[in-house]
Write an enzyme that holds these catalytic residues in place. Structure first.
Site, PDB file in Angstrom:
ATOM      1  N   LYS A  58       0.820  -1.207   0.000  1.00 34.97           N
ATOM      2  CA  LYS A  58       0.000   0.000   0.000  1.00 34.97           C
ATOM      3  C   LYS A  58       0.862   1.269   0.000  1.00 34.97           C
ATOM      4  CE  LYS A  58      -4.013  -2.297   0.931  1.00 34.97           C
ATOM      5  NZ  LYS A  58      -3.607  -3.696   1.036  1.00 34.97           N
TER       6      LYS A  58
HETATM    7  C1  LIG Z   1      -4.255  -4.770   0.504  1.00 42.86           C
HETATM    8  C2  LIG Z   1      -3.474  -6.005   0.418  1.00 42.86           C
HETATM    9  C3  LIG Z   1      -3.790  -6.992  -0.525  1.00 42.86           C
HETATM   10  C4  LIG Z   1      -4.994  -6.884  -1.446  1.00 42.86           C
HETATM   11  O1  LIG Z   1      -4.861  -5.850  -2.388  1.00 42.86           O
HETATM   12  P1  LIG Z   1      -6.159  -5.301  -3.168  1.00 42.86           P
HETATM   13  O2  LIG Z   1      -5.676  -4.144  -3.943  1.00 42.86           O
HETATM   14  O3  LIG Z   1      -7.145  -4.930  -2.118  1.00 42.86           O
HETATM   15  O4  LIG Z   1      -6.644  -6.419  -4.011  1.00 42.86           O
HETATM   16  C5  LIG Z   1      -2.961  -8.093  -0.600  1.00 42.86           C
HETATM   17  N1  LIG Z   1      -1.906  -8.249   0.231  1.00 42.86           N
HETATM   18  C6  LIG Z   1      -1.587  -7.330   1.164  1.00 42.86           C
HETATM   19  C7  LIG Z   1      -0.431  -7.568   2.053  1.00 42.86           C
HETATM   20  C8  LIG Z   1      -2.348  -6.173   1.282  1.00 42.86           C
HETATM   21  O5  LIG Z   1      -2.024  -5.266   2.206  1.00 42.86           O
END
Ligand SMILES: *Cc1c(COP(=O)(O)O)cnc(C)c1O
Length: 503
Positions: free
Chosen positions: A116
Site C-alpha cells: 500500500k
Molecule cells: C491490501 C493487500 C492486498 C490486497 O490488495 P487489493 O488491492 O485490495 O486487491 C494483498 N496483500 C496485502 C499484504 C495487502 O495489504
C-alpha cells in the site's frame, strides 16, 4: 497531449479532470471515477523508460493519466514520494528471481512494509496539489476503512501533511496484532484511529455511509472541510499501482530476463481488486502482459465470479492468515465491469444495486467470457498457504508472507491447469514476512508461538537469519494513543465529533 477526462461508473453525465477526481475520491452518486479512455504506451516509450529511475518512470506514466497536472507538479509529487528516506531500496520496488521464469515483485520496501505504501506515499502529494489547483481553500479530511495495511500506510503518508486530517477505521475482527499496533501507536497531530465492531465489510459500509450522508456533508461544508478517500476506490490510489507493472516489465527486459514484446503473466493476491485492476490498466495501455492471475484466500468470492460470472457475497466470512484479503465486496471490480460492459453505466448501476439489495449480481455470458479471457481465478486455503511458505523457504531460500504465499500457490494451480504456452510470470509480493511473523513462524513449523508479536518477530529472525525491519521493531517502545471502539452505525457521529463539528 490529449486531456484525459474521468467519468463516473454509475452516471455517464459526470465528467471531470483528474485533480477533481482525486480530490473527490468517490463520485457523489456512489460511482467510481474511471478514465474516459485508457492512454497507450508504445514499445519505443517502454524502451525509453529503461534508463530512468522509479520516480522518473512514475512521472512518465502519470503524465498520460493526470493530464491536468503540469510536468513540474508531477515531478514534485514523484520526487517527494519515491525517496530512499521512505523506502529501504533505491529501486523502490525490488524484483527477486524465484524459480525458472518466475519473479517476485517486492512491493513492501516502504515505511509500513506492505505494498500500500507504493500508492499512499504519493497520494497526499497528488491530493494537496489537486486542492491547490482547484483553488479549494478547504481542509481535506481523509477517511479510511482498512482491513489492516491501508490504514497504517495512509497514516504514514498523511501524518502532519498541512491542510489535511486523517481518520482511520479498522475492524475489531480481522487485523493482526502487529497491524493494530502499527495503527494505535501512530504519531502525528492530524491523525485519528478508531476500531469498529465487526469485520472489514461492516467497517467499510460504516465509512461509506459517512461519505454519502447529507447531514454529515452539510455540517462538514459549514465547517470548511471536505471529505476525500485514501481507499483504493480513489483514482489517486490506483494510478500509482499501474507504474510498477510498467516498470517491472521494463526492468526485466533491461536485465535480459525477457525480450521487449515477450508476454509476461501477472499474479496478484487480491482483496479489494485494486492491485490487480492496476495490472489490467497496464495491459490495456499496451504493456505486453499475458494472463492476469487473481489469487484469493478461502473468501473466494472473486474466484467464483471469474469462473461463473455470478458475484455472490451471501456466504460465510472466514478470518484467515491473510487478513488483508478477507473481503467479500471487492469495490474495484466495478471499474473493470464498467469497461467490459461497454461503459454502460445503467447496466452497471443495476448490478451494483442488486449487490446492495440482494448481495448477488450476474453479468451474463458476454461479460463473463471477456473476464475469463483476461483473468484466471484461483484460491488457496490456510493449510496450503503455510505449506507454500515452508516449501519456498526450504527449497528456494525465499521467505514470503501469507498473502504472497496465496499468490504462489494459485500460480502453481494455474500452471498445472493451463492449456496455454507457459510464459514468464511476475508475482506481486505484497507484504514483508515480518509483518505477519506469527503465521510465518507457524508455517515454518515453530512449536510454540508467543502471544506477543514482538517475540515472534525475534524468533523468526533467529530461525531465518533475515533481518527484520527496524520500523516494526521500534513499535514495541511506542505508547498506544487510540483505544476507542464504536459500532458502525455510530461512525458518522463519531467522525463529526472527532473533527470538532457540531451536529
Ligand atoms: C491490501 C493487500 C492486498 C490486497 O490488495 P487489493 O488491492 O485490495 O486487491 C494483498 N496483500 C496485502 C499484504 C495487502 O495489504
Amino acid at each position: 497531449m490529449v486531456t484525459v477526462f474521468y467519468k463516473s461508473t454509475r452516471d455517464s453525465s459526470i465528467r471531470v479532470e483528474s485533480a477533481a477526481a482525486i480530490a473527490k475520491g468517490i463520485s457523489e452518486e456512489g460511482g467510481l471515477f474511471v478514465p474516459e479512455s485508457i492512454p497507450s504506451i508504445s514499445m519505443d516509450e517502454l524502451k525509453s523508460l529503461a534508463g530512468m529511475n522509479y520516480a522518473q518512470r512514475a512521472a512518465f506514466v502519470f503524465s498520460k493519466y493526470l493530464t491536468d497536472y503540469t510536468d513540474a507538479e508531477l515531478r514534485y509529487c514523484t520526487e517527494s514520494a519515491y525517496t530512499t528516506k521512505a523506502f529501504d531500496t533505491e529501486n523502490i520496488a525490488e524484483i527477486a528471481h524465484l524459480f525458472e521464469g518466475t519473479y517476485m515483485l517486492e512491493l513492501w520496501h516502504g515505511p509500513t512494509c506492505a505494498f500500500k505504501d507504493m500508492a499512499l506515499q504519493i497520494l497526499p502529494y497528488f491530493l494537496t496539489t489537486a486542492v491547490k489547483k482547484l483553488n479549494m481553500d478547504k481542509k481535506v479530511v481523509i477517511l479510511v476503512a482498512t482491513s489492516g495495511d491501508t490504514g497504517k500506510a495512509a497514516l504514514e503518508g498523511f501524518k502532519d501533511v498541512p491542510g489535511t486530517e486523517i481518520m482511520v477505521f479498522y475492524p475489531v475482527e480481522g487485523v493482526s496484532d502487529m497491524q493494530k499496533r502499527q495503527m494505535v501507536t501512530q504519531e502525528g497531530e492530524n491523525v485519528t484511529v478508531c476500531a469498529v465492531k465487526g469485520n472489514f465489510d461492516d467497517c467499510q459500509s460504516g465509512v461509506k455511509k459517512i461519505f454519502t450522508d447529507h447531514t454529515v456533508l452539510d455540517a462538514l461544508e459549514k465547517g470548511g472541510m471536505t471529505f476525500s478517500s485514501a481507499n483504493s476506490i480513489n483514482w489517486g490510489r490506483l494510478v500509482p499501482q499501474i507504474v510498477y507493472y510498467v516498470s517491472s516489465y521494463v526492468s526485466l527486459a533491461e536485465s535480459g530476463e525477457i525480450a521487449y514484446g515477450d508476454l509476461l503473466n501477472v499474479v496478484v493476491p487480491t482483496g479489494n481488486f485494486g492491485n490487480i485492476l492496476a495490472a489490467y490498466y497496464a495491459k490495456m495501455m499496451g504493456v505486453p502482459l499475458g494472463k492476469l492471475i487473481c489469487a484469493s484466500n478461502i473468501n473466494k468470492v472473486l474466484t467464483d465470479f471469474i469462473r461463473t460470472g455470478v458475484y455472490n457475497r451471501n456466504r460465510q466470512f472466514y478470518p484467515t492468515t491473510s487478513p488483508s484479503m478477507d473481503i467479500l465486496i471487492s469495490s474495484n471490480l466495478e471499474r473493470l465491469l464498467y469497461d467490459l460492459c461497454g461503459e454502460d453505466s445503467e447496466t452497471l448501476a443495476g448490478w451494483m444495486k442488486d449487490l446492495a439489495e440482494t448481495g448477488v449480481y450476474s453479468v451474463g455470458g458476454t461479460v463473463r467470457e471477456k473476464v475469463q479471457g483476461l483473468f484466471y481465478g484461483g484460491f488457496c486455503e490456510d493449510g496450503a498457504t503455510f505449506a507454500t511458505i515452508r516449501q519456498l523457504w526450504e527449497q528456494e531460500g525465499y521467505l514470503c508472507d501469507t498473502h504472497t504465499a496465496v499468490a504462489v500457490d494459485v500460480y502453481r494451480q494455474y500452471l498445472a491447469q493451463s492449456q496455454e504456452k507457459v510464459v514468464p510470470a511476475v508475482i506481486a509480493s505484497t507484504a514483508n514476512p515480518y509483518k505477519f511473523s506469527a503465521s510465518v513462524l507457524q508455517a515454518l513449523g515453530a512449536e510454540q508461538l508467543s502471544s506477543d508479536d514482538f517475540q515472534n518477530l525475534a524468533a523468526l529472525e533467529t530461525l531465518t537469519g533475515i533481518a527484520s525491519p527496524a520500523q516494526l521493531r521500534a513499535l514495541q517502545e511506542k505508547p498506544e494513543r487510540f483505544t476507542q471502539v464504536i459500532s458502525r452505525e455510530n461512525a458518522a457521529a463519531y467522525a463529526l465529533e472527532a473533527l470538532g463539528i457540531p451536529t
